[in-house]
Design an enzyme around this catalytic site. Sequence first.
Site, PDB file in Angstrom:
ATOM      1  N   SER A 194       6.417  -7.667   8.509  1.00  0.00           N
ATOM      2  CA  SER A 194       5.207  -8.384   8.902  1.00  0.00           C
ATOM      3  C   SER A 194       5.520  -9.536   9.857  1.00  0.00           C
ATOM      4  O   SER A 194       6.652  -9.994   9.970  1.00  0.00           O
ATOM      5  CB  SER A 194       4.499  -8.937   7.665  1.00  0.00           C
TER       6      SER A 194
HETATM    7  N1  SAH Z   1       6.974  -7.107   2.825  1.00  0.00           N
HETATM    8  C1  SAH Z   1       7.676  -6.324   3.836  1.00  0.00           C
HETATM    9  C2  SAH Z   1       6.742  -5.607   4.782  1.00  0.00           C
HETATM   10  C3  SAH Z   1       6.245  -4.401   4.127  1.00  0.00           C
HETATM   11  S1  SAH Z   1       5.427  -3.178   5.094  1.00  0.00           S
HETATM   12  C4  SAH Z   1       8.678  -7.149   4.597  1.00  0.00           C
HETATM   13  O1  SAH Z   1       8.777  -8.367   4.352  1.00  0.00           O
HETATM   14  O2  SAH Z   1       9.395  -6.578   5.413  1.00  0.00           O
HETATM   15  C5  SAH Z   1       4.615  -2.387   3.737  1.00  0.00           C
HETATM   16  C6  SAH Z   1       5.511  -1.647   2.792  1.00  0.00           C
HETATM   17  O3  SAH Z   1       4.679  -1.168   1.740  1.00  0.00           O
HETATM   18  C7  SAH Z   1       6.185  -0.414   3.383  1.00  0.00           C
HETATM   19  O4  SAH Z   1       7.576  -0.534   3.271  1.00  0.00           O
HETATM   20  C8  SAH Z   1       5.649   0.751   2.545  1.00  0.00           C
HETATM   21  O5  SAH Z   1       6.622   1.738   2.265  1.00  0.00           O
HETATM   22  C9  SAH Z   1       5.235   0.033   1.279  1.00  0.00           C
HETATM   23  N2  SAH Z   1       4.234   0.745   0.477  1.00  0.00           N
HETATM   24  C10 SAH Z   1       3.112   1.383   0.874  1.00  0.00           C
HETATM   25  N3  SAH Z   1       2.472   1.906  -0.190  1.00  0.00           N
HETATM   26  C11 SAH Z   1       3.198   1.583  -1.290  1.00  0.00           C
HETATM   27  C12 SAH Z   1       3.062   1.833  -2.691  1.00  0.00           C
HETATM   28  N4  SAH Z   1       2.049   2.543  -3.207  1.00  0.00           N
HETATM   29  N5  SAH Z   1       4.011   1.346  -3.518  1.00  0.00           N
HETATM   30  C13 SAH Z   1       5.055   0.645  -3.051  1.00  0.00           C
HETATM   31  N6  SAH Z   1       5.248   0.375  -1.738  1.00  0.00           N
HETATM   32  C14 SAH Z   1       4.324   0.832  -0.875  1.00  0.00           C
END
Ligand code: SAH
Length: 205
Positions: free
Chosen positions: A53
Amino acid sequence: MQFVYALRSKGVTDARTLVAMERTDRARFVKGHFANRAYEDMPLPIACGQTISQPSVVGLMTQALKVQPRDKVLEVGTGSGYQAVILSHLARRVYTVDRHKRLVQEARKLFEEMDLTNITAITADGSHGLPEQAPFDRIVVTAAAEDPPGPLLAQLKPGGIMVLPVGQSDTVQSLIRVTRTDGGFDYEELRPVRFVPLVEGLGAD
Ligand code: SAH
Protein backbone atom coordinates in the site's frame (compact mmCIF):
# COMPACT_ATOMS: atom_id res chain seq x y z
CA MET A 1 13.22 12.91 6.83
CA GLN A 2 11.73 13.79 3.46
CA PHE A 3 9.59 10.66 3.83
CA VAL A 4 8.21 11.75 7.22
CA TYR A 5 7.59 15.25 5.90
CA ALA A 6 5.56 13.82 3.01
CA LEU A 7 3.53 11.70 5.46
CA ARG A 8 2.77 14.72 7.62
CA SER A 9 1.61 16.72 4.63
CA LYS A 10 -0.88 13.91 3.84
CA GLY A 11 -2.36 14.04 7.34
CA VAL A 12 -0.29 11.46 9.24
CA THR A 13 0.34 13.48 12.39
CA ASP A 14 0.29 10.95 15.25
CA ALA A 15 3.78 10.97 16.80
CA ARG A 16 3.96 7.24 17.62
CA THR A 17 2.85 6.31 14.10
CA LEU A 18 5.47 8.59 12.56
CA VAL A 19 8.25 7.15 14.74
CA ALA A 20 7.22 3.57 13.85
CA MET A 21 7.20 4.45 10.15
CA GLU A 22 10.55 6.19 10.34
CA ARG A 23 12.01 3.00 11.86
CA THR A 24 10.63 0.85 9.02
CA ASP A 25 12.62 1.06 5.78
CA ARG A 26 10.07 0.49 2.99
CA ALA A 27 12.88 -0.42 0.56
CA ARG A 28 13.24 -3.78 2.38
CA PHE A 29 9.73 -4.74 1.24
CA VAL A 30 9.86 -3.79 -2.44
CA LYS A 31 11.89 -6.03 -4.71
CA GLY A 32 13.04 -5.85 -8.33
CA HIS A 33 12.06 -3.24 -10.88
CA PHE A 34 10.26 -0.87 -8.51
CA ALA A 35 12.76 -0.99 -5.64
CA ASN A 36 14.05 2.50 -6.47
CA ARG A 37 10.56 3.94 -5.96
CA ALA A 38 10.14 2.63 -2.42
CA TYR A 39 10.13 6.13 -0.89
CA GLU A 40 7.47 7.51 -3.20
CA ASP A 41 3.92 7.83 -1.93
CA MET A 42 2.38 5.27 -4.24
CA PRO A 43 1.29 1.63 -4.08
CA LEU A 44 3.82 -0.70 -5.76
CA PRO A 45 3.54 -4.24 -7.13
CA ILE A 46 4.73 -7.19 -5.04
CA ALA A 47 4.61 -10.96 -5.73
CA CYS A 48 1.37 -12.88 -6.42
CA GLY A 49 -0.19 -9.92 -8.27
CA GLN A 50 -0.65 -7.96 -5.03
CA THR A 51 0.48 -4.49 -3.93
CA ILE A 52 2.27 -2.86 -1.03
CA SER A 53 0.00 0.00 0.00
CA GLN A 54 0.81 3.68 -0.35
CA PRO A 55 2.78 4.88 2.72
CA SER A 56 0.36 7.73 3.51
CA VAL A 57 -2.56 5.26 3.51
CA VAL A 58 -0.62 2.86 5.75
CA GLY A 59 0.03 5.83 8.07
CA LEU A 60 -3.58 6.99 8.10
CA MET A 61 -4.83 3.47 8.80
CA THR A 62 -2.28 2.96 11.55
CA GLN A 63 -3.16 6.20 13.31
CA ALA A 64 -6.90 5.53 12.92
CA LEU A 65 -6.36 2.19 14.68
CA LYS A 66 -5.06 3.94 17.88
CA VAL A 67 -2.86 0.96 18.80
CA GLN A 68 -1.88 0.75 22.47
CA PRO A 69 1.38 -0.83 23.71
CA ARG A 70 -0.41 -3.80 25.36
CA ASP A 71 -2.58 -4.59 22.32
CA LYS A 72 -2.93 -7.85 20.45
CA VAL A 73 -3.48 -6.95 16.80
CA LEU A 74 -4.71 -8.94 13.81
CA GLU A 75 -3.78 -7.83 10.30
CA VAL A 76 -5.63 -9.44 7.38
CA GLY A 77 -3.49 -9.16 4.23
CA THR A 78 0.22 -9.55 5.07
CA GLY A 79 1.31 -8.72 1.52
CA SER A 80 4.92 -7.53 1.77
CA GLY A 81 4.88 -7.41 5.58
CA TYR A 82 5.38 -3.62 5.66
CA GLN A 83 2.25 -2.72 7.65
CA ALA A 84 2.82 -5.65 10.03
CA VAL A 85 6.32 -4.38 10.90
CA ILE A 86 5.01 -0.88 11.61
CA LEU A 87 2.32 -2.39 13.86
CA SER A 88 4.90 -4.55 15.63
CA HIS A 89 6.64 -1.36 16.82
CA LEU A 90 3.38 -0.15 18.38
CA ALA A 91 1.71 -3.27 19.79
CA ARG A 92 2.56 -6.13 22.14
CA ARG A 93 1.79 -8.83 19.59
CA VAL A 94 0.84 -8.88 15.90
CA TYR A 95 -0.79 -11.76 14.03
CA THR A 96 -0.82 -11.29 10.27
CA VAL A 97 -2.51 -13.60 7.77
CA ASP A 98 -2.44 -13.82 3.99
CA ARG A 99 -4.09 -16.26 1.58
CA HIS A 100 -0.82 -16.52 -0.41
CA LYS A 101 1.69 -18.89 1.18
CA ARG A 102 4.55 -17.37 -0.80
CA LEU A 103 3.91 -13.88 0.58
CA VAL A 104 3.72 -15.25 4.13
CA GLN A 105 7.03 -17.11 3.71
CA GLU A 106 8.82 -14.06 2.31
CA ALA A 107 7.42 -11.78 5.02
CA ARG A 108 8.39 -14.25 7.75
CA LYS A 109 11.96 -14.22 6.45
CA LEU A 110 12.07 -10.42 6.68
CA PHE A 111 10.65 -10.44 10.23
CA GLU A 112 13.40 -12.87 11.26
CA GLU A 113 16.11 -10.78 9.59
CA MET A 114 14.80 -7.74 11.48
CA ASP A 115 14.75 -9.67 14.80
CA LEU A 116 11.05 -8.96 15.28
CA THR A 117 9.83 -11.71 17.56
CA ASN A 118 6.37 -10.29 18.27
CA ILE A 119 4.93 -10.95 14.79
CA THR A 120 3.38 -14.27 13.77
CA ALA A 121 2.61 -14.71 10.06
CA ILE A 122 0.12 -17.40 9.06
CA THR A 123 -1.24 -18.63 5.71
CA ALA A 124 -5.01 -18.48 6.09
CA ASP A 125 -8.20 -17.02 4.69
CA GLY A 126 -8.48 -13.94 6.86
CA SER A 127 -12.15 -13.41 6.09
CA HIS A 128 -12.73 -15.96 8.87
CA GLY A 129 -10.37 -14.04 11.17
CA LEU A 130 -8.05 -16.10 13.35
CA PRO A 131 -10.35 -17.89 15.83
CA GLU A 132 -7.51 -19.62 17.70
CA GLN A 133 -6.01 -16.26 18.77
CA ALA A 134 -9.23 -14.25 19.13
CA PRO A 135 -10.37 -11.90 20.57
CA PHE A 136 -8.25 -8.97 19.38
CA ASP A 137 -7.87 -5.40 20.66
CA ARG A 138 -7.34 -4.15 17.13
CA ILE A 139 -7.97 -5.54 13.63
CA VAL A 140 -6.78 -3.98 10.38
CA VAL A 141 -7.81 -5.32 6.99
CA THR A 142 -5.71 -4.30 3.99
CA ALA A 143 -7.97 -5.73 1.25
CA ALA A 144 -11.50 -4.55 0.46
CA ALA A 145 -14.67 -6.50 1.25
CA GLU A 146 -18.18 -5.38 0.39
CA ASP A 147 -19.06 -5.27 4.09
CA PRO A 148 -17.10 -5.87 7.29
CA PRO A 149 -16.83 -9.69 7.55
CA GLY A 150 -18.98 -11.02 10.41
CA PRO A 151 -16.26 -13.25 11.90
CA LEU A 152 -13.94 -10.24 12.19
CA LEU A 153 -16.57 -8.19 14.00
CA ALA A 154 -17.14 -11.15 16.32
CA GLN A 155 -13.40 -11.41 17.10
CA LEU A 156 -13.11 -7.79 18.25
CA LYS A 157 -12.90 -7.23 22.04
CA PRO A 158 -15.37 -4.83 23.68
CA GLY A 159 -13.82 -1.39 23.17
CA GLY A 160 -11.80 -2.82 20.29
CA ILE A 161 -11.25 -1.03 16.97
CA MET A 162 -11.16 -2.32 13.40
CA VAL A 163 -10.05 -0.28 10.39
CA LEU A 164 -10.85 -1.59 6.91
CA PRO A 165 -11.70 -0.59 3.35
CA VAL A 166 -15.22 -1.51 2.25
CA GLY A 167 -16.84 -1.42 -1.17
CA GLN A 168 -16.62 -3.26 -4.45
CA SER A 169 -13.23 -3.54 -6.10
CA ASP A 170 -12.51 -1.29 -9.07
CA THR A 171 -14.82 1.37 -7.73
CA VAL A 172 -14.19 3.87 -5.00
CA GLN A 173 -14.07 2.21 -1.63
CA SER A 174 -14.34 3.82 1.79
CA LEU A 175 -11.95 3.39 4.64
CA ILE A 176 -14.05 2.87 7.75
CA ARG A 177 -13.42 2.55 11.47
CA VAL A 178 -15.59 0.20 13.49
CA THR A 179 -15.55 0.48 17.30
CA ARG A 180 -17.12 -2.24 19.40
CA THR A 181 -19.27 -0.67 22.12
CA ASP A 182 -21.23 -2.24 24.97
CA GLY A 183 -24.36 -2.39 22.89
CA GLY A 184 -23.02 -3.02 19.39
CA PHE A 185 -20.77 -1.31 16.86
CA ASP A 186 -20.07 2.32 15.91
CA TYR A 187 -19.14 3.02 12.27
CA GLU A 188 -17.19 6.05 11.01
CA GLU A 189 -16.32 6.76 7.42
CA LEU A 190 -12.76 8.09 7.14
CA ARG A 191 -11.87 8.66 3.46
CA PRO A 192 -12.05 7.19 -0.03
CA VAL A 193 -9.36 4.56 -0.79
CA ARG A 194 -8.56 1.89 -3.32
CA PHE A 195 -7.43 -1.59 -2.29
CA VAL A 196 -7.15 -5.02 -3.91
CA PRO A 197 -10.19 -7.20 -3.12
CA LEU A 198 -10.52 -9.53 -0.15
CA VAL A 199 -10.77 -12.93 -1.83
CA GLU A 200 -12.12 -16.02 -0.11
CA GLY A 201 -10.12 -19.25 0.05
CA LEU A 202 -6.36 -19.82 -0.20
CA GLY A 203 -4.25 -18.68 -3.16
CA ALA A 204 -2.58 -21.09 -5.57
CA ASP A 205 0.92 -20.11 -4.39
N1 SAH B 1 -0.60 -4.91 4.15
C1 SAH B 1 0.19 -5.22 2.96
C2 SAH B 1 -0.54 -4.89 1.67
C3 SAH B 1 -1.49 -5.97 1.39
S1 SAH B 1 -2.22 -6.06 -0.21
C4 SAH B 1 1.54 -4.56 2.98
O1 SAH B 1 1.84 -3.82 3.94
O2 SAH B 1 2.33 -4.82 2.08
C5 SAH B 1 -3.58 -7.08 0.27
C6 SAH B 1 -3.23 -8.48 0.65
O3 SAH B 1 -4.44 -9.10 1.08
C7 SAH B 1 -2.71 -9.35 -0.50
O4 SAH B 1 -1.44 -9.84 -0.18
C8 SAH B 1 -3.74 -10.47 -0.62
O5 SAH B 1 -3.16 -11.73 -0.90
C9 SAH B 1 -4.35 -10.46 0.76
N2 SAH B 1 -5.69 -11.05 0.84
C10 SAH B 1 -6.75 -10.89 0.01
N3 SAH B 1 -7.79 -11.62 0.44
C11 SAH B 1 -7.40 -12.25 1.58
C12 SAH B 1 -8.03 -13.14 2.51
N4 SAH B 1 -9.29 -13.57 2.36
N5 SAH B 1 -7.30 -13.58 3.56
C13 SAH B 1 -6.03 -13.19 3.74
N6 SAH B 1 -5.37 -12.35 2.91
C14 SAH B 1 -6.06 -11.88 1.85
